[in-house]
Design an enzyme around this catalytic site. Structure first.
Site, mmCIF file in Angstrom:
data_model
loop_
_atom_site.group_PDB
_atom_site.id
_atom_site.type_symbol
_atom_site.label_atom_id
_atom_site.label_comp_id
_atom_site.label_asym_id
_atom_site.label_seq_id
_atom_site.Cartn_x
_atom_site.Cartn_y
_atom_site.Cartn_z
ATOM 1 N N GLY A 94 6.418 45.067 -34.741
ATOM 2 C CA GLY A 94 7.384 45.378 -33.676
ATOM 3 C C GLY A 94 6.708 45.191 -32.331
ATOM 4 O O GLY A 94 5.511 44.908 -32.260
ATOM 5 N N ARG A 97 3.429 46.092 -27.446
ATOM 6 C CA ARG A 97 2.987 46.068 -26.030
ATOM 7 C C ARG A 97 4.015 45.335 -25.184
ATOM 8 O O ARG A 97 3.681 44.784 -24.148
ATOM 9 C CB ARG A 97 1.631 45.379 -25.918
ATOM 10 C CG ARG A 97 1.677 43.988 -26.481
ATOM 11 C CD ARG A 97 0.492 43.161 -26.309
ATOM 12 N NE ARG A 97 0.517 42.179 -27.393
ATOM 13 C CZ ARG A 97 -0.244 41.143 -27.472
ATOM 14 N NH1 ARG A 97 -1.141 40.945 -26.550
ATOM 15 N NH2 ARG A 97 -0.165 40.302 -28.475
ATOM 16 N N ASP A 256 5.858 36.589 -37.810
ATOM 17 C CA ASP A 256 6.334 37.401 -36.678
ATOM 18 C C ASP A 256 6.169 36.657 -35.358
ATOM 19 O O ASP A 256 6.651 37.118 -34.321
ATOM 20 C CB ASP A 256 5.608 38.754 -36.621
ATOM 21 C CG ASP A 256 4.105 38.605 -36.587
ATOM 22 O OD1 ASP A 256 3.555 37.978 -37.506
ATOM 23 O OD2 ASP A 256 3.469 39.086 -35.635
ATOM 24 N N ASN A 257 5.496 35.521 -35.386
ATOM 25 C CA ASN A 257 5.377 34.701 -34.181
ATOM 26 C C ASN A 257 6.164 33.400 -34.320
ATOM 27 O O ASN A 257 5.892 32.426 -33.631
ATOM 28 C CB ASN A 257 3.911 34.389 -33.881
ATOM 29 C CG ASN A 257 3.139 35.639 -33.489
ATOM 30 O OD1 ASN A 257 3.708 36.598 -32.985
ATOM 31 N ND2 ASN A 257 1.843 35.632 -33.731
HETATM 32 P P1 AMP Z 1 0.335 39.118 -32.082
HETATM 33 O O1 AMP Z 1 -0.296 38.527 -33.306
HETATM 34 O O2 AMP Z 1 -0.497 38.999 -30.858
HETATM 35 O O3 AMP Z 1 1.702 38.587 -31.920
HETATM 36 O O4 AMP Z 1 0.487 40.710 -32.311
HETATM 37 C C1 AMP Z 1 0.780 41.247 -33.561
HETATM 38 C C2 AMP Z 1 1.253 42.685 -33.442
HETATM 39 O O5 AMP Z 1 0.275 43.500 -32.793
HETATM 40 C C3 AMP Z 1 2.533 42.860 -32.660
HETATM 41 O O6 AMP Z 1 3.298 43.864 -33.291
HETATM 42 C C4 AMP Z 1 2.050 43.319 -31.310
HETATM 43 O O7 AMP Z 1 3.021 44.065 -30.626
HETATM 44 C C5 AMP Z 1 0.853 44.177 -31.687
HETATM 45 N N1 AMP Z 1 -0.116 44.280 -30.592
HETATM 46 C C6 AMP Z 1 -0.917 43.306 -30.124
HETATM 47 N N2 AMP Z 1 -1.678 43.750 -29.110
HETATM 48 C C7 AMP Z 1 -1.355 45.041 -28.906
HETATM 49 C C8 AMP Z 1 -1.787 46.064 -27.994
HETATM 50 N N3 AMP Z 1 -2.713 45.841 -27.057
HETATM 51 N N4 AMP Z 1 -1.207 47.279 -28.105
HETATM 52 C C9 AMP Z 1 -0.264 47.527 -29.019
HETATM 53 N N5 AMP Z 1 0.170 46.616 -29.909
HETATM 54 C C10 AMP Z 1 -0.354 45.382 -29.863
HETATM 55 MG MG MG Z 2 3.438 38.382 -31.826
#
Ligand code: AMP
Ligand code: MG
Length: 490
Positions: A94, A97, A256-257
């Protein structure tokens, strides 16, 4: 619950996602920031979205873009989703950030999400702080706006601001927030979230919502969910072929991306190839090379198979028939992709059509780039000079001479020099938002310098030409400048 006093800022939010059932999100306000400061505000995008550039660059505007003030008609929420990360199932992810502030209808009549990224913790933050630091915010701004300028579907960047707060990573770093704009933030992982909970009712609401907003012409069609699938598959094929065309490595093609609106999303460890290497990986966490350059089309298929699974409960017919039609569609991806790739790469070597000889010729060229350690972008672009018989050569090896001979014969036979040069010029950007430049820009910003940033913003505006006196922006990195590893943008 109203916070802030941004009466001067007026945005016609038209929020449809927040009207979906509560299961789809968690309503939460952005965290306060200490002393927000504008780094970049995207004037063109303001214009496209009917937003007032002057208002947004005022202190009230910057308060809005930092989440300090929330407009009365905004309805901030964190979207929930799940996903396969590097092939492993994660039942709940979800916006950890990011927050969706609302939607606006742009000049082109398309609905866009306005989101803040780096605006603080949400119930989906898990161990994270919900924040972002300046580096990833600037990278996402530059690369996404560059992608848009070279006609690759992508989320956009409206603004980058520093918050005045410190963010703690390995060291203390300046906090920042990106304002991200997208046709939609619904991902394959959003469908997976409801599918995995066997919540067919919500799955249907999600699919209907997406169709209504993005494919209204499908609403009345028979088996509209299968039609949705086909449209998404075609969009993803187009997207990945375009990435390959410019040597873009996304780096985290997790489900998720993977956006259902088929926009490039989540510029974490992404980078463009400098010297061509077909199995190039930048991301520090991709140790197995799952998301390496040449594997991206396979992962596209894998991700679409995940999406297909979630649609089974919505399709009509027997279980066998449903699986069969989805399977057939997935099996067709590799041939469709191959044709798209072949057409795009044919244009890169100056031919607007696919001839029998093209494929072998393209692959031979790529082999030469790889074995001679040559720059992907500048070598393709160098074909203009080769076509003009200039003495600026891509390579002096026998392998290249022999390739050039065969290529010249073909282009002479099928086209003419002028057309070929025109096709190469418009299909191979002169400017690539290379990673060493992004790094240099970030380092400069840490000491309040904007020289390279400003140059990059100029180059991004006209990526298919070389701007006078900006020679350094067009060359690959020196050994010292080369960025070997990239990191997820946390
Ligand atoms: P990503 O692979 O960068 O798309 O992130 C994967 C998951 O990690 C997503 O649910 C993001 O919202 C969460 N996420 C990444 N960085 C942070 C952060 N600094 N604080 C909280 N959640 C994060
Ligand atoms: Mg992501």
């Amino acid at each position: 619950k109203i916070r802030g006093n941004s009466m001067a800022i007026k945005i016609n939010f038209d929020n449809s996602f927040s009207n979906l059932p509560n299961k789809f999100y968690y309503k939460i306000f952005p965290e306060k920031t200490k002393s927000p400061n504008l780094i970049i505000l995207n004037q063109n995008l303001c214009n496209e979205l009917n937003l007032d550039y002057k208002d947004l660059s005022s202190s009230e505007g910057v308060n809005f873009l930092s989440g300090n003030s929330v407009l009365k008609n905004s309805n901030p929420l964190a979207m929930v989703y799940a996903g396969h990360q590097f092939g492993n199932w994660v039942p709940q992810l979800g916006d950890g950030r990011a927050l969706l502030l609302g939607e606006v209808i742009a000049k082109n009549n398309v609905r866009y999400d306005i989101q803040l990224k780096g605006s603080g913790r949400t119930p989906y933050s898990r161990g994270g702080d919900g924040k972002a630091w300046l580096g990833p915010v600037i990278r996402e701004y530059l690369v996404s706006e560059y992608m848009n300028k070279i006609n690759i579907p992508t989320t956009r960047s409206l603004s980058a601001i520093t918050t005045g707060d410190k963010v703690f990573r390995e060291t203390e770093l300046p906090g920042a927030i990106l304002c991200r704009v997208a046709k939609s933030h619904i991902r394959v992982g959003t469908f997976q979230y409801f599918y995995s909970r066997e919540d067919t009712k919500s799955l249907k609401i999600l699919a209907d919502y997406f169709i209504k907003n993005h494919f209204p012409n499908l609403e009345k069609k028979e088996n509209k969910y299968f039609e949705l699938f086909k449209n998404v598959v075609d969009g993803q094929i187009d997207l990945v072929a375009k990435w390959m065309k410019v040597g873009f490595i996304h780096g985290v093609m997790n489900t998720d991306n993977t956006s259902i609106s088929c926009e490039t999303i989540d510029y974490g460890p992404c980078a463009f190839i400098d010297n061509y290497k077909s199995d190039k990986v930048f991301s520090s966490i991709d140790s197995m090379g799952r998301y390496c350059y040449k594997n991206q089309p396979n992962i596209l298929m894998w991700n679409m198979a995940c999406f297909a699974t979630t649609l089974v409960p919505l399709l009509e017919g027997t279980e066998e028939k449903k699986v069969d039609i989805l399977q057939k569609e997935i099996s067709s991806i590799s041939e469709k992709y191959k044709n798209k790739w072949l057409l795009e790469f044919s244009k890169k070597i100056g031919l607007k059509k696919i001839y029998q000889e093209n494929e072998v010729l393209i692959n031979r060229f790529l082999e030469i780039l790889e074995s001679e350690n040559l720059d992907f972008t500048n070598s393709f672009r160098g074909l203009i000079k080769e076509a003009e018989n200039s003495n600026e050569l891509i390579s002096k090896t026998d392998a290249f001479k022999s390739w050039k001979n065969d290529w010249k014969k073909l282009i002479k036979n099928k086209s003419n020099q002028k057309e070929v040069c025109k096709t190469i010029t418009s299909n191979n950007p002169a400017f690539i938002m290379r990673n060493h430049l992004v790094e240099q820009i970030i380092q400069e910003l840490l000491t309040d310098k904007k020289d390279t940033l400003n140059k990059a913003l100029v180059c991004i505006e006209k990526p298919f030409e070389k701007i006078k006196h900006y020679e350094k922006m067009y060359v690959g990195p020196t050994k010292e400048q080369e960025v070997l590893r990239t990191f997820c943008g946390t």
